[in-house]
Design a protein around this motif. Structure first.
Motif, short mmCIF file in Angstrom:
data_model
loop_
_atom_site.label_atom_id
_atom_site.label_comp_id
_atom_site.label_asym_id
_atom_site.label_seq_id
_atom_site.Cartn_x
_atom_site.Cartn_y
_atom_site.Cartn_z
N VAL A 176 0.85 -1.19 0.00
CA VAL A 176 0.00 0.00 0.00
C VAL A 176 0.89 1.24 0.00
N GLU A 177 0.63 2.14 -0.92
CA GLU A 177 1.32 3.42 -0.99
C GLU A 177 0.29 4.54 -1.03
N GLY A 178 0.67 5.69 -0.50
CA GLY A 178 -0.24 6.83 -0.51
C GLY A 178 -0.90 7.07 0.83
N PRO A 179 -1.97 7.86 0.84
CA PRO A 179 -2.57 8.31 2.10
C PRO A 179 -3.01 7.20 3.05
N ALA A 180 -3.39 6.02 2.54
CA ALA A 180 -3.90 4.95 3.42
C ALA A 180 -2.84 4.40 4.35
N VAL A 181 -1.57 4.62 4.04
CA VAL A 181 -0.52 4.12 4.93
C VAL A 181 -0.62 4.77 6.30
N GLN A 182 -1.20 5.97 6.35
CA GLN A 182 -1.36 6.65 7.65
C GLN A 182 -2.17 5.78 8.61
N ALA A 183 -3.26 5.18 8.14
CA ALA A 183 -4.10 4.36 9.01
C ALA A 183 -3.34 3.12 9.47
N MET A 184 -2.52 2.54 8.62
CA MET A 184 -1.73 1.38 9.00
C MET A 184 -0.69 1.78 10.06
N TYR A 185 -0.05 2.93 9.84
CA TYR A 185 0.91 3.44 10.83
C TYR A 185 0.21 3.67 12.17
N ASP A 186 -0.96 4.27 12.13
CA ASP A 186 -1.67 4.59 13.37
C ASP A 186 -2.07 3.31 14.12
N LEU A 187 -2.43 2.24 13.39
CA LEU A 187 -2.74 0.98 14.06
C LEU A 187 -1.51 0.41 14.72
N TYR A 188 -0.39 0.42 14.02
CA TYR A 188 0.85 -0.08 14.63
C TYR A 188 1.19 0.73 15.87
N ARG A 189 1.10 2.03 15.74
CA ARG A 189 1.41 2.90 16.88
C ARG A 189 0.47 2.59 18.06
N SER A 190 -0.80 2.38 17.77
CA SER A 190 -1.76 2.09 18.84
C SER A 190 -1.41 0.78 19.54
N MET A 191 -1.06 -0.24 18.78
CA MET A 191 -0.70 -1.52 19.40
C MET A 191 0.57 -1.39 20.24
N TRP A 192 1.58 -0.73 19.69
CA TRP A 192 2.85 -0.58 20.40
C TRP A 192 2.67 0.20 21.69
N ASN A 193 1.98 1.32 21.61
CA ASN A 193 1.82 2.15 22.80
C ASN A 193 0.88 1.52 23.81
N GLU A 194 -0.06 0.70 23.34
CA GLU A 194 -0.89 -0.10 24.26
C GLU A 194 0.00 -1.05 25.05
N LEU A 195 0.90 -1.73 24.38
CA LEU A 195 1.83 -2.62 25.07
C LEU A 195 2.71 -1.85 26.04
N LYS A 196 3.23 -0.72 25.60
CA LYS A 196 4.09 0.10 26.45
C LYS A 196 3.39 0.48 27.75
N ALA A 197 2.08 0.70 27.71
CA ALA A 197 1.33 1.13 28.89
C ALA A 197 1.01 -0.03 29.84
N ARG A 198 1.24 -1.28 29.40
CA ARG A 198 0.91 -2.45 30.22
C ARG A 198 2.03 -2.76 31.21
N ASP A 199 1.66 -3.50 32.26
CA ASP A 199 2.67 -4.05 33.14
C ASP A 199 3.55 -5.01 32.35
N ILE A 200 4.82 -5.03 32.70
CA ILE A 200 5.75 -5.94 32.04
C ILE A 200 5.47 -7.36 32.51
N ARG A 201 5.34 -8.29 31.57
CA ARG A 201 5.17 -9.71 31.89
C ARG A 201 6.40 -10.46 31.40
N SER A 202 6.76 -11.50 32.13
CA SER A 202 7.93 -12.29 31.76
C SER A 202 7.51 -13.73 31.46
N PHE A 203 8.22 -14.33 30.51
CA PHE A 203 7.92 -15.69 30.06
C PHE A 203 9.23 -16.46 30.01
N ARG A 204 9.19 -17.69 30.50
CA ARG A 204 10.42 -18.46 30.57
C ARG A 204 10.79 -19.00 29.20
N PHE A 205 12.05 -18.85 28.88
CA PHE A 205 12.60 -19.37 27.63
C PHE A 205 13.96 -19.95 27.94
#
Length: 546
Positions: A235-264
């Motif tokens: 996708v090129e052009g103005p619609a990429v803004q909505a894709m960027y905003d979704l990524y930003r929303s997911m990332w910043n949602e995670l950032k606002a959460r308590d940190i969880r740890s998983f054994r590896f």
């Protein structure tokens, strides 16, 4: 030129199409250019060229560039990951191509993506990676009841591969806080979106579709048997803004959460760090680059739990606390407005609801054709009960008359069809991560793009290329034999359309008999479907198994 206003009014989601009506309309854009990239070889080569152009200046000069990745499965290291017995299990399934570290250049090729990401980050590019992990299945290091283990073993394997990739990326100082485990999903859901965003400081490109960065996803014509077939939209052009905003929303949602740890293996992997930076707001260029129109479509689950739950609960997603079901609204609207044909290419047809829409469309239009195409079973998936037979009979076929049933055909290819795409009438198409499953409509985090074209050529050209892939038409001149929709429909069924294309259905495309009697699931299999395999987040979820 087509009447784009009429096409948008007919095929794009309008205010009275949303469900519920209070749901916001999907973000809609003109002036775009969308390129359907058929098969992993095509997509990965295109992405490789875009990534190669990043980071060519000084770190200061590169600081406006970004490379953002979100995936359901990141298997960047390749091979089998065998953590210690006290940890979460081993990866991977028996697919070809998983043994070697992932390279965009092909299985076994050098220039491994994990090293490329480290290098671009070191050069000053803002590289970020979001890999989904089931916070619920992995929360207690997989010490779960046998019934859940039987349904969640494949998820464990996927998650372990992703954890290994994130751990390796964090070894690079520039990625220590920018490679994260995405834990924002529903307890029985996933963050299934498969997106990449590339910005060079002056332009931005978004990719969305069915392809994860995993070694067996490379594929292309001519397809050897049981290799991967998929589609990603560039996708090129103005619609990429909505894709960027979704990524930003997911990332910043995670950032606002308590940190969880998983054994590896012998350590714990944190979901993110206290120093993980937010994704900044950016206003991307809005200059028109083409004549394509795009609706950016999301699924975001609700979080509706019963009093007592076997798996832990998660918080509502703050940017959509009541959920978002835009993929559902767009699919529903386009199918119910179809006049000539509906073509769905998917890895499975589990959703009774989608099949009901097709049933209604067949009854409303005397000449509408429905074509359903799937393929060989993904070798990374567990064995599933016959959910598709339930949906096909209960939703699509049960009350159709003979004439209406004669306008439905189903096929299976001898490749792994992982595509998530629908085409309607040579006018509208959707490409994304959402399967024809209930969970894709309501419970997983998904992204897709709905497409129209002012010249009304994009979708027809996409259909020709996609069907040429199935028919084994490699030369452009041969592909043009199915440009006419009536002649193309005749290839699928000699009783349809108009003969004369000279194209015959190859032996690798096998007609699938449609069910003539209902399939009844056992109580155990129905419970597995409702509770784990194909969840509806609008319903209260949870409870304890006996």
């Amino acid at each position: 030129m087509a009447d784009i206003d009429a096409l948008r009014k007919k095929y794009f989601v309008q205010p009275d199409d949303t469900s519920p009506p209070s749901e916001p309309l999907p973000a809609t854009f003109g002036g775009c250019r969308v390129t359907p990239l058929i098969d992993g070889g095509t997509y990965f080569a295109d992405l490789a060229a875009q990534i190669a152009a990043l980071g060519q200046g000084t770190p200061s000069e590169n600081s406006g560039q970004f490379l953002y990745i979100a995936g359901w499965w990141l298997h960047l290291l390749g091979g089998r990951v065998n953590p210690s017995p006290s940890s979460s299990g081993a990866s991977t399934g028996p697919s070809v191509g998983l043994d070697n570290p992932f390279s965009l250049d092909g299985p076994g090729a050098p220039n491994h993506l994990v090293d490329l990401l480290k290098a671009k980050a070191a050069a000053g590019v803002d590289v970020r990676v979001l890999g989904w992990i089931s916070f619920s299945v992995m929360a207690d290091y997989f010490v779960l009841t046998a019934s859940v283990q039987n349904g969640a073993g494949s998820i464990r394997d996927v998650n372990v591969g992703t954890m290994g990739s994130i751990r390796e990326l964090r070894k690079a100082p520039a990625l220590a806080d920018k490679a994260c485990l995405n834990i924002i999903a529903h307890s029985a859901g996933a963050v299934h979106a498969k997106m990449v965003l590339v910005g060079n400081g002056s332009t931005a490109i978004g990719y969305t579709g069915g392809l994860d960065l995993v070694g067996d996803r490379h594929g292309g014509q001519p397809h050897p048997s049981r290799t991967w077939h998929d589609v990603q939209a560039k996708v090129e052009g103005p619609a990429v803004q909505a894709m960027y905003d979704l990524y930003r929303s997911m990332w910043n949602e995670l950032k606002a959460r308590d940190i969880r740890s998983f054994r590896f293996a012998d350590e714990k992997i944190a979901s993110h760090t206290a120093a993980t930076p937010v994704v900044p707001a950016r206003t991307l260029p809005t200059t028109a680059v083409g004549k394509h129109h795009v609706q950016s479509l999301r699924t975001v689950p609700r979080f509706n739990y019963k009093t007592i739950n076997l798996l832990p609960e998660n918080k509502k997603i703050s940017f959509a606390p009541d959920g978002l079901f835009e993929v559902r609204s767009a699919w529903f609207n386009a199918v119910l407005t179809a006049e000539r044909y509906v073509y769905i290419e998917d890895q499975g047809f589990w959703s009774v609801e989608i099949m009901i829409w097709l049933n209604q469309a067949l009854k409303a239009r005397d000449d509408l054709k429905v074509i359903l195409v799937c393929g060989a079973t993904d070798p990374n998936d567990p064995h599933f009960p016959p959910y598709a037979n339930v949906a096909l009979f209960k939703g699509l076929l049960h009350d159709l008359n003979a004439q209406q049933r004669g306008r439905v055909r189903a096929f299976s290819r001898d490749v792994i069809v992982h595509t998530k795409s629908t085409i309607v009438d040579d006018h509208w198409a959707v490409i994304g991560s959402a399967n024809a499953f209930r969970r894709s409509l309501y419970s997983d985090v998904e992204h897709a793009v709905g497409l129209l074209d002012e010249e009304d050529l994009l979708v027809q050209q996409y259909r020709v290329r996609l069907w040429s892939d199935a028919f084994g038409l490699l030369a452009p001149a041969d592909q043009q034999k199915i440009a006419d929709i009536d002649q193309a429909l005749n290839v699928w069924n000699s009783a349809w359309g108009t003969p004369g294309s000279g194209v015959v259905l190859p032996s690798a495309v096998i007609p699938v008999p449609l069910p003539s009697t209902p399939t009844v699931l056992s109580e155990k299999d129905q419970d597995k479907y409702d509770r784990y395999a194909d969840v509806d987040s609008r319903e209260a979820w949870g409870g304890c198994l006996p």
